[in-house]
Motif scaffolding. Structure first.
Motif, PDB file in Angstrom:
ATOM      1  N   ASP A 232       6.101  63.891   1.895  1.00 49.37           N
ATOM      2  CA  ASP A 232       7.465  64.292   1.552  1.00 49.37           C
ATOM      3  C   ASP A 232       7.937  65.482   2.377  1.00 49.37           C
ATOM      4  OD1 ASP A 232       7.155  62.346  -0.342  1.00 49.37           O
ATOM      5  OD2 ASP A 232       7.006  63.705  -2.054  1.00 49.37           O
ATOM      6  N   ASP A 235      10.655  64.735   4.889  1.00 40.88           N
ATOM      7  CA  ASP A 235      11.866  64.074   4.389  1.00 40.88           C
ATOM      8  C   ASP A 235      13.121  64.457   5.163  1.00 40.88           C
ATOM      9  OD1 ASP A 235      10.623  62.583   2.473  1.00 40.88           O
ATOM     10  OD2 ASP A 235      11.178  63.838   0.771  1.00 40.88           O
ATOM     11  N   ASP A 236      13.204  65.682   5.609  1.00 39.74           N
ATOM     12  CA  ASP A 236      14.429  66.129   6.275  1.00 39.74           C
ATOM     13  C   ASP A 236      14.090  67.127   7.370  1.00 39.74           C
ATOM     14  OD1 ASP A 236      17.080  66.487   6.927  1.00 39.74           O
ATOM     15  OD2 ASP A 236      17.446  67.972   5.363  1.00 39.74           O
ATOM     16  N   ASP A 246       8.602  57.567   2.272  1.00 44.18           N
ATOM     17  CA  ASP A 246       7.879  58.798   1.959  1.00 44.18           C
ATOM     18  C   ASP A 246       6.962  58.589   0.757  1.00 44.18           C
ATOM     19  OD1 ASP A 246       9.637  58.745  -0.180  1.00 44.18           O
ATOM     20  OD2 ASP A 246      10.619  60.644   0.296  1.00 44.18           O
ATOM     21  N   THR A 249       8.515  57.826  -2.641  1.00 46.45           N
ATOM     22  CA  THR A 249       8.869  56.415  -2.813  1.00 46.45           C
ATOM     23  C   THR A 249       7.630  55.578  -3.078  1.00 46.45           C
ATOM     24  OG1 THR A 249      10.774  56.682  -1.350  1.00 46.45           O
ATOM     25  CG2 THR A 249       9.987  54.441  -1.727  1.00 46.45           C
ATOM     26  N   LYS A 499      18.656  65.769   1.747  1.00 43.00           N
ATOM     27  CA  LYS A 499      17.275  66.232   1.774  1.00 43.00           C
ATOM     28  C   LYS A 499      16.278  65.135   2.153  1.00 43.00           C
ATOM     29  CE  LYS A 499      17.934  70.015  -1.527  1.00 43.00           C
ATOM     30  NZ  LYS A 499      17.505  70.615  -2.817  1.00 43.00           N
ATOM     31  N   THR A 500      16.763  63.906   2.308  1.00 38.37           N
ATOM     32  CA  THR A 500      15.887  62.812   2.725  1.00 38.37           C
ATOM     33  C   THR A 500      16.438  62.103   3.962  1.00 38.37           C
ATOM     34  OG1 THR A 500      16.982  61.271   1.195  1.00 38.37           O
ATOM     35  CG2 THR A 500      15.036  62.434   0.376  1.00 38.37           C
ATOM     36  N   ASN A 503      14.343  59.723   6.311  1.00 39.00           N
ATOM     37  CA  ASN A 503      13.741  58.509   5.769  1.00 39.00           C
ATOM     38  C   ASN A 503      14.597  57.273   6.024  1.00 39.00           C
ATOM     39  OD1 ASN A 503      11.824  60.244   4.757  1.00 39.00           O
ATOM     40  ND2 ASN A 503      12.609  60.210   2.656  1.00 39.00           N
TER      41      ASN A 503
END
Length: 526
Positions: A232, A235-236, A246, A249, A499-500, A503
């Motif tokens: 994670d 993620d960003d 990630d 998920t 923030k993701t 992904n």
């Protein structure tokens, strides 16, 4: 975030300028191979003398790793392991393709580096087999792009460079320094792969995606396209995207699947916070206890911190022995938890740790009780041997949330997506045959490479700068969706607010089962 330093920086100080570093040592890459799911030699690689290294043309290498791994990049011309015919085959293919492209298209080619932590040391979080599989996938994407009609309309041909940042990616800064040194001369516009989620891998990604400036010149950021990094923590990251889901998920999918069958769990968790794959999977799996009517009845922690921090083969072996011993003591707790209602094992360790756990279950005190384990895609890095097979045959069932499996195509009907998978198989099989693709490593490396190539092509320049390629990441959706071998790949989030954003959007996640022959069987798609 702790960063680990290479031998030269420990000997001469952490702040050695790149040019000085290169004057101290030669530069060299080690890649090794094997065939099949997680099957590779358990004997540490033999130390290489300095004379084994090579610094010529696009091969730029230095000895740096604890097992004398060679750190840097190669265009395939350096014979990395002449005793392994599978690895030699991939090297020769990459070298031949690179030679053709750079000779025939000197003004309209760019380079993509497939950067992986390639090491023969026991305890490495990426097995040698996994590295070989990912290089196969990367080469397949390179060759397809260079020889397809689609590429002729865009003009940018692809040179594939093999990169190595060593055991546990511990020499990540040295590898990045080499890539930066040749960024302009070799027209490096993307770095793919990365392979495993570690603090060192994250450091490499963030270093590559930053614009740098020194007394000589300004170097643009190099975008990164991850293959199997799932932590994670990625993620960003600006100018980084990945083709895998990630851990949040994966954990959600795993719990969705397993919670329907079990209400109690044994939580085997690695407390190593530097291993961001393990630590973020721990966070995701801990949510099992928050589900209504579900509970974690037995925590079974272990700690791989010393193993990842080891800087010599002897230290790595000693630390690995400690981890193995910790895991060997878990069978009693696992068996106790099976009293009354069965308890699933939530496992958050690396592939070698999973190997040890399954092997130990073969002699558990409750052989009359079946044991079910669920974990993340780290299972694809499993070291499969007779002991693991014995554990599986003793009544241990292992499920994991994977990144890709050919079986998932039985549930995907989108014709564009199906065509993307068919393109991969038609490009891969004539070269490498019907090798096992069930762990997804070759597929994900192909998809990462294909995604970076799509961004390169979208620049509509014969030799675009790296910042132009980075600028096309946000265009990878809609009509520019990448139809890879693992499904459609698209990115439509705003990296400044989401923030993701790194992904892929709505990437399908398969639940897979580890079979006693070492393959992975498709179970269900989420």
């Amino acid at each position: 975030m702790a960063k680990k330093n290479g031998y030269l920086r420990r000997l001469f100080g952490k702040n050695i300028p790149g040019p000085v570093m290169y004057s101290i040592v030669f530069v060299c890459v080690l890649a090794v191979g094997g065939l099949g799911f997680g099957v590779y030699s358990l004997v540490p690689s033999s130390p290489r003398p300095a004379t084994a290294c090579m610094d010529s043309g696009a091969t730029d290498l230095q000895i740096e790793g604890p097992g004398k791994e060679c750190i840097g990049i190669t265009d395939g011309s350096y014979p990395l392991d002449q005793s392994d015919s599978d690895l030699t085959q991939v090297e020769n293919l990459i070298e031949t393709e690179n030679h053709t492209i750079t000779q025939d298209h000197p003004t309209d080619y760019v380079s993509v580096v497939m950067l992986l932590p390639i090491s023969g040391e026991n305890g490495s979080d990426m097995t040698l087999t996994t590295a070989l599989e990912q290089l196969r996938g990367a080469y397949t994407a390179q060759h397809y792009a260079n020889n397809s009609n689609e590429n002729n309309a865009h003009g940018a041909f692809i040179q594939l460079l093999i990169g190595n940042d060593g055991y546990q990616a511990d020499q990540e800064q040295e590898a990045v320094d080499v890539i930066r040194q040749v960024q302009n001369t070799e027209h490096v516009v993307a770095v793919d792969g990365l392979g495993v989620s570690l603090d060192t891998t994250e450091a490499a990604a963030k270093s590559l995606t930053q614009t740098t400036q020194d007394a000589q010149a300004t170097q643009d950021q190099i975008p990164v396209f991850g293959s199997t990094i799932t932590s994670d923590d990625f993620d960003d990251v600006p100018d980084l995207v990945r083709v895998s889901p990630d851990n949040a998920t994966e954990a959600a999918v795993a719990l969705d699947y397993i919670a329907a069958h079990f209400t109690a769990a044994v939580f085997v968790k690695d407390i190593n916070t530097d291993d961001t794959y393990d630590s973020t999977l721990v966070t995701g799996f801990a949510k099992f206890g928050n589900l209504p009517g579900h509970s974690i009845v037995d925590p079974e922690p272990f700690d791989s911190t010393s193993r990842d921090a080891a800087q010599t083969p002897a230290a790595a072996a000693a630390a690995e022995a400690v981890v193995q011993t910790q895991i060997s003591h878990m069978s009693d707790g696992v068996c106790t938890a099976q009293q009354g209602h069965p308890a699933v094992v939530l496992f958050t360790g690396r592939g070698d740790d999973l190997s040890a756990f399954i092997s130990d279950m073969a002699t558990r005190p409750c052989l009359d009780k079946p044991i079910t384990v669920i974990t993340g895609d780290g299972a694809t890095n499993l070291t499969f041997d007779k002991n693991v097979k014995a554990g599986l045959l003793s009544g241990v069932t292992v499920y994991y949330a994977g990144v890709a499996n050919p079986g998932e195509w039985s549930q995907i009907t989108d014709p564009n997506a199906v065509n993307g998978y068919n393109v991969f198989t038609k490009a891969f099989t004539p070269t490498f045959g019907t090798v096992d693709l069930s762990d997804g490593n070759s597929v994900m490396a192909y998809d990462a490479m294909l995604t970076s190539i799509k961004a390169i092509q979208l620049t509509d320049q014969p030799q675009p700068p790296s910042y132009a390629v980075a600028g096309e990441i946000t265009a990878l959706h809609g009509s520019n969706t990448v139809y890879g071998a693992s499904g459609p790949i698209a990115f439509d989030a705003d990296p400044t607010t989401d923030k993701t954003a790194s992904n892929p959007v709505d990437k399908p996640v398969p639940i897979l089962q580890l079979e006693p022959d070492g393959s992975s069987q498709f179970v269900q798609l989420f």
